[in-house]
Structure formats: structure tokens, C-alpha cells
Design a protein around this motif. Structure first.
Motif, short mmCIF file in Angstrom:
data_model
loop_
_atom_site.label_atom_id
_atom_site.label_comp_id
_atom_site.label_asym_id
_atom_site.label_seq_id
_atom_site.Cartn_x
_atom_site.Cartn_y
_atom_site.Cartn_z
N SER A 93 47.84 43.14 30.66
CA SER A 93 46.99 42.80 29.54
C SER A 93 47.15 41.31 29.28
CB SER A 93 47.32 43.63 28.30
OG SER A 93 48.63 43.38 27.89
N LYS A 94 46.14 40.74 28.63
CA LYS A 94 46.10 39.29 28.47
C LYS A 94 45.40 38.96 27.15
CE LYS A 94 44.87 35.50 31.54
NZ LYS A 94 44.20 35.18 32.79
N VAL A 145 40.45 34.78 27.61
CA VAL A 145 40.21 36.18 27.90
C VAL A 145 41.14 37.06 27.06
CG1 VAL A 145 40.55 37.92 29.72
CG2 VAL A 145 39.45 35.75 30.27
N SER A 198 36.07 47.39 31.74
CA SER A 198 36.55 46.83 32.99
C SER A 198 37.53 47.78 33.65
CB SER A 198 37.23 45.48 32.74
OG SER A 198 38.47 45.65 32.10
N SER A 221 31.77 41.06 25.66
CA SER A 221 32.72 42.15 25.92
C SER A 221 32.11 43.12 26.92
CB SER A 221 33.07 42.88 24.62
OG SER A 221 31.93 43.45 24.03
N VAL A 226 35.50 37.81 26.86
CA VAL A 226 35.54 36.41 27.30
C VAL A 226 35.01 35.58 26.13
CG1 VAL A 226 34.71 34.69 28.94
CG2 VAL A 226 35.21 37.03 29.74
N HIS A 275 42.10 40.94 27.55
CA HIS A 275 41.95 42.08 28.47
C HIS A 275 43.03 43.09 28.09
CE1 HIS A 275 42.19 43.78 32.79
NE2 HIS A 275 41.16 44.31 32.17
N TYR A 276 42.60 44.29 27.75
CA TYR A 276 43.55 45.27 27.25
C TYR A 276 43.10 46.68 27.62
CZ TYR A 276 40.09 46.13 23.61
OH TYR A 276 38.94 46.45 22.94
N SER A 277 44.02 47.62 27.45
CA SER A 277 43.68 49.02 27.70
C SER A 277 43.92 49.84 26.44
CB SER A 277 44.51 49.59 28.85
OG SER A 277 45.88 49.65 28.51
N TRP A 327 39.89 50.41 30.02
CA TRP A 327 40.12 48.97 29.95
C TRP A 327 38.90 48.27 29.36
CZ3 TRP A 327 44.55 46.33 31.04
CH2 TRP A 327 45.58 47.06 31.65
N GLY A 348 40.11 43.63 35.63
CA GLY A 348 39.19 42.85 34.82
C GLY A 348 37.76 42.80 35.33
N LYS A 367 37.45 44.11 28.31
CA LYS A 367 37.69 42.68 28.48
C LYS A 367 36.72 41.89 27.61
CE LYS A 367 38.24 39.21 32.12
NZ LYS A 367 38.17 39.01 33.59
#
Length: 125
Positions: free
Chosen positions: A2-3, A11, A46, A43, A29, A13-15, A25, A50, A27
Motif C-alpha cells: 500500500s502507498k 498515489v 486496481s 480513482s 492519483v 493505493h490501498y486494499s 484494491w 496498481g 488507487k
């Protein structure tokens, strides 16, 4: 993996894991981060790496959504205005998006309830 990078071109990015154990997931940006007034991001659903994938709950959900949040002050409180729209949707995707606005509202409402609960536990001393 994740980010979270809250900056222009950053970004998130998660679940999420459902009560049934299904992993989904998502994402974001970020296109505009203008604190404290505005946040603009796209959004999409993903895979773990990603890459854009179809929504797990609806094959006709738009692949990508543009979201704009604006924050204004009114009588000492912050007013959040949220606008979202599919990016280049097909006719079917637009129909699915329009028909799902109650679900979208419930999702955001639940998120804000969780945020309020979390914020109530923070000490500002």
C-alpha cells in the motif's frame, strides 16, 4: 503493498477486505493538492500492482472517476463539497454510475462516520 503520497502526481493505493474475506484494491492519483481549499484526484479499482481493473461488484462500473473536493469556511465550520464524475464512460458505465449514487453516498457517509469516531479519540493537548 500500500502507498500514500498526498501531493500532485502522488498515489494512494490501498486494499479493503470485506467481512467475507474478499480483498479489493483501489488507487487514487492526485492531480491537485491545494491545502486547505481543494483536492482533485482520479480513482479506480486496481490489482495489487496498481493496474486498472473492473470493479468487482459491477462489470459496467466506470473504469476511472474524477473527484473534486472543495473546502470552504462558513460560520467557523468547514463545508466539504464533493463532486465526482466518470472519465470517458460508455453509455452503460454512465448508467451504472448514475444508478449507484445512493451506494456511493452510503460509502462516503460510512467513511466520514469512521473518521469522526477516530477523531473523537485524539487528544489535542
Amino acid at each position: 503493498m500500500s502507498k500514500f503520497e498526498l501531493r500532485q502526481k502522488g498515489v494512494f493505493h490501498y486494499s479493503q477486505t470485506s467481512p467475507h474475506g474478499n480483498v479489493m484494491w483501489v488507487k487514487f492519483v492526485y492531480h491537485e493538492v491545494n491545502a486547505p481549499d481543494k483536492l482533485v484526484y482520479t480513482s479506480f479499482f486496481s490489482d495489487e500492482m496498481g493496474n486498472i481493473v473492473r470493479a468487482p461488484f459491477n462489470d459496467n462500473w466506470p473504469l476511472e472517476t474524477l473527484n473534486t473536493f472543495t473546502f470552504t469556511e462558513h460560520v467557523g465550520k468547514t463545508i466539504l463539497t464533493m463532486n465526482g464524475a466518470p472519465v470517458s464512460p460508455t453509455v452503460e458505465e454512465m448508467k451504472s454510475y448514475e444508478e449507484s449514487q445512493e451506494m456511493v453516498l452510503e460509502g462516503f457517509s460510512g467513511t466520514f462516520v469512521q473518521l469522526a469516531d477516530y477523531l473523537s479519540t485524539i487528544s489535542y493537548d
